[in-house]
Each structure stands twice: as C-alpha cells, then as structure tokens.
Design a protein around this motif. Sequence first.
Motif, short mmCIF file in Angstrom:
data_model
loop_
_atom_site.label_atom_id
_atom_site.label_comp_id
_atom_site.label_asym_id
_atom_site.label_seq_id
_atom_site.Cartn_x
_atom_site.Cartn_y
_atom_site.Cartn_z
N THR A 182 24.24 8.75 -21.82
CA THR A 182 24.69 10.14 -21.63
C THR A 182 26.13 10.30 -22.05
O THR A 182 26.51 11.27 -22.71
CB THR A 182 24.51 10.56 -20.15
N TYR A 183 26.97 9.33 -21.67
CA TYR A 183 28.39 9.37 -22.02
C TYR A 183 28.57 9.32 -23.53
O TYR A 183 29.36 10.09 -24.10
CB TYR A 183 29.09 8.19 -21.36
N ALA A 184 27.83 8.44 -24.20
CA ALA A 184 27.95 8.31 -25.65
C ALA A 184 27.51 9.57 -26.36
O ALA A 184 28.16 10.03 -27.31
CB ALA A 184 27.15 7.10 -26.14
N LEU A 185 26.40 10.16 -25.92
CA LEU A 185 25.86 11.33 -26.61
C LEU A 185 26.63 12.60 -26.29
O LEU A 185 26.50 13.59 -27.01
CB LEU A 185 24.38 11.51 -26.24
N HIS A 195 29.80 0.07 -32.00
CA HIS A 195 30.02 -1.31 -32.46
C HIS A 195 31.41 -1.46 -33.08
O HIS A 195 32.07 -2.50 -32.89
CB HIS A 195 28.93 -1.70 -33.46
N ASP A 196 31.87 -0.45 -33.84
CA ASP A 196 33.21 -0.51 -34.42
C ASP A 196 34.28 -0.65 -33.34
O ASP A 196 35.24 -1.42 -33.50
CB ASP A 196 33.50 0.76 -35.24
N ASP A 197 34.14 0.11 -32.25
CA ASP A 197 35.13 0.05 -31.18
C ASP A 197 35.17 -1.32 -30.53
O ASP A 197 36.24 -1.79 -30.12
CB ASP A 197 34.84 1.13 -30.13
N VAL A 198 34.02 -1.97 -30.45
CA VAL A 198 33.99 -3.34 -29.92
C VAL A 198 34.72 -4.29 -30.87
O VAL A 198 35.57 -5.08 -30.45
CB VAL A 198 32.54 -3.80 -29.70
N LEU A 199 34.41 -4.19 -32.16
CA LEU A 199 35.03 -5.07 -33.15
C LEU A 199 36.54 -4.88 -33.20
O LEU A 199 37.30 -5.84 -33.38
CB LEU A 199 34.43 -4.82 -34.52
N ASP A 200 36.99 -3.61 -33.05
CA ASP A 200 38.41 -3.30 -33.15
C ASP A 200 39.13 -3.37 -31.81
O ASP A 200 40.34 -3.12 -31.74
CB ASP A 200 38.61 -1.89 -33.73
N SER A 201 38.40 -3.67 -30.74
CA SER A 201 38.96 -3.66 -29.37
C SER A 201 39.63 -2.33 -29.07
O SER A 201 40.70 -2.27 -28.44
CB SER A 201 39.95 -4.82 -29.18
N GLY A 205 39.84 10.74 -27.97
CA GLY A 205 40.69 11.17 -26.87
C GLY A 205 40.23 10.79 -25.48
O GLY A 205 40.83 11.22 -24.49
N ARG A 206 39.19 9.97 -25.38
CA ARG A 206 38.77 9.52 -24.05
C ARG A 206 38.34 8.06 -24.14
O ARG A 206 38.17 7.53 -25.24
CB ARG A 206 37.67 10.41 -23.49
N PRO A 207 38.18 7.37 -22.98
CA PRO A 207 37.88 5.94 -23.03
C PRO A 207 36.63 5.64 -23.86
O PRO A 207 35.62 6.35 -23.77
CB PRO A 207 37.66 5.58 -21.56
N SER A 208 36.73 4.61 -24.69
CA SER A 208 35.57 4.16 -25.47
C SER A 208 34.54 3.54 -24.54
O SER A 208 34.83 3.23 -23.37
CB SER A 208 36.01 3.15 -26.53
N ILE A 209 33.33 3.33 -25.06
CA ILE A 209 32.28 2.72 -24.25
C ILE A 209 32.69 1.33 -23.79
O ILE A 209 32.51 0.96 -22.63
CB ILE A 209 30.96 2.62 -25.06
N GLY A 223 42.65 12.09 -32.20
CA GLY A 223 42.25 11.39 -30.98
C GLY A 223 42.47 9.89 -31.07
O GLY A 223 42.17 9.16 -30.13
N LYS A 224 43.00 9.42 -32.20
CA LYS A 224 43.30 7.99 -32.37
C LYS A 224 44.81 7.82 -32.51
O LYS A 224 45.49 8.71 -33.02
CB LYS A 224 42.59 7.43 -33.60
N PRO A 225 45.35 6.68 -32.10
CA PRO A 225 46.78 6.46 -32.28
C PRO A 225 47.14 6.48 -33.76
O PRO A 225 46.38 6.03 -34.62
CB PRO A 225 47.01 5.06 -31.69
N SER A 226 48.33 7.02 -34.09
CA SER A 226 48.76 7.02 -35.48
C SER A 226 49.06 5.60 -35.94
O SER A 226 49.38 4.72 -35.13
CB SER A 226 50.00 7.90 -35.66
N ASN A 227 48.95 5.38 -37.26
CA ASN A 227 49.20 4.07 -37.87
C ASN A 227 48.28 2.97 -37.32
O ASN A 227 48.63 1.79 -37.34
CB ASN A 227 50.66 3.65 -37.69
#
Length: 335
Positions: A38-41, A95-101, A107-111, A235-239
């Motif tokens: 639900t959070y992801a969708l 999966h990208d967020d896991v790989l990139d930590s 703008g909100r916490p990743s899974i 919603g992502k940090p610059s640079n």
Amino acid sequence: MISINDIRRPIAKDLEAFDSFVADNFSAEGEMLQDMLTYALSSRGKGVRPMLTLLSASLHSPTATEAATDERHCSKRTYLAAMLVEMIHTASLIHDDVLDSADERRGRPSINAKWQSNMAVILGDYILARTMALGMASAQYDLMSYIGTAMATLCEGEVLQSQHAERFDTTRDDYFDIIYRKTASLLGVSAALGALSVGADREQVDRMRKFGEAIGIAFQIQDDILDYRRDNNTGKPSNNDLREHKITLPLIGVIEQATPEERERIIELLRRCHEDNEAVDRLQNIVTERGGIEYATEAMQAYLSRALHLLSKYPESDYRNSMMSLCQFIAERDI
C-alpha cells in the motif's frame, strides 16, 4: 508552464479507472506485506508511463477521435498494458533504492528506510511476480513479450551503470547506452503497448516505441541536469549522482573538453564525492561554469525534436496535443 494535470486531462476518466484496476489487482496476504505494498503504490509519482500508454492507445483507437474528459475511451486490455509497465517501474525503483542505500523517494522515506533492505527486496520481487502472474493469466501474450524484454533490459542497464561507476570511465556512448536501458526502453514499451492494445499496425507500434524512447532519453537527461541544481524539486538531494560516482551528461560535456591533466583532477574529485562535500561543491561549480548544463540541454532538446517529428505523422487531436505538451513538460520540469 505546462502541468502534468494539463497533459492528463484528455484521459482523466481512464486514469481514474486505471487506478481502480491496479487497486483491484494488487493485494497481498499478511499485514506487513500489504502495508508495504500500500505504501509503495501510494507514491507512484507522476505516473508518466501509464499516462503515456493510455494516450498512445487513445491516439490510435478507431473509436476515440476527440477527448471528452467525462468519458472513458480505453479497454481493460489497455489498463493491463499500463499496469504492466507501471508495476515493473515501481519494482525497479524499490530495488534501485536498496542498491543505492537511498533513504528517501519522492520526499518521503524509501521502502528500505522504513522496513529495511531485505524486506524492500522481497516487496520488489513480489510486485514483479504478481505483475507477471497477472499478465500470464490474462493470456495477452503479445503484451507480455514486450514486458519480458523490458525487464531484462532494465537489469542490463543497472549492471552497466554500476560497472562504469566503479571504474570512473563512463563515456558519452556508455551514458546513452545506460539511460536507454534504464529509462528510455521502458518508456518506449509504454507507448508501444498502448498502440498495440488497440490493434494499431506494426508501423504505428514501432513509431510509438521510438517516440517513447526519445522522450525517455530526454527525460533522463533533464533528470541529470536537475541533479546539478541545488533548488530542484525532485524530492532527491542535489548532486546525488556525484555522491554515487555517476558520470552523467553534464559532467561528460566538461570531461570531453578538458585536457588530460584536467580530466585526472576531475576524476580525483569524483572519487572523493561520496564523503567529501567540498569535492561535490567544486565539481558542481566546474560543471556549471564550463558549460556542462548547456551541453546536456542541447542534447535533450535534440531528442525532444525527434519525438515531436514522430508525432507530426498524426492529425491534430487532444491526445496528440497532450503528447506534444508532455515534450514541453519534460523540457521545463523541475520536479
């Protein structure tokens, strides 16, 4: 400035029906998995891929000549096509967020930040498995043939990007190969499946694939340009790319014009960016001062021109106008 809502207007009712279609088809056994799902969708972002599928289907539908915002024009087959591409995209971001930590997404916490990386991987796998199961159960095998190829291409792009980031050796050709695989290919499939879902001929399906790929490359270039802007609203940090040692087109433009000695200094700064904010600031300034942003912007505009040329093959309609507006949105966006 064009807004995403302006682009969505001709297919507003279809997008509502699509969201209901996704909600009806995606549920999970177990409270924790359902909470994660639900959070992801609930944070699927701009929804460019399903929007593109629905616009492409409407553009090619023999029964939908002009848009009426209070009517639906697409069938469940088109909703299925849109769901296939959107869910693959959603899983790939997890999966990208896991790989990139990565701790944030839009703008909100990743899974992975909210439930830890092992649970995030399981959720991404679950979404992929559920997507493929729904596709196969529908027996829409022509749609599924595109999806399998798209999934493999995404994985190839991720590995290529990781290899080049480790070696600090991304060239212009490498960069375009990576963004084709990671971004443009799925947008190409999104547009192609929309046309295919309403019975468009092979030439039209191929034209939509090329259109989607062109705007996909432009979209990613703009994303990489925005990464160098400290005032972006993504919603992502610059640079962030510099911190992850990713050599994207703005930096490539500078490296191509640099002397061998300057290139060595640039790469040395890049090696330090993961933990050194001063190195990040210096590289950000170098890219800005030496025309890297302008270099990338010129390339982005060339791909948008290619996309607009492909649309010129169609008679004017609300759907074509929305797809043209999407090109303008990509060029102007800061989100």
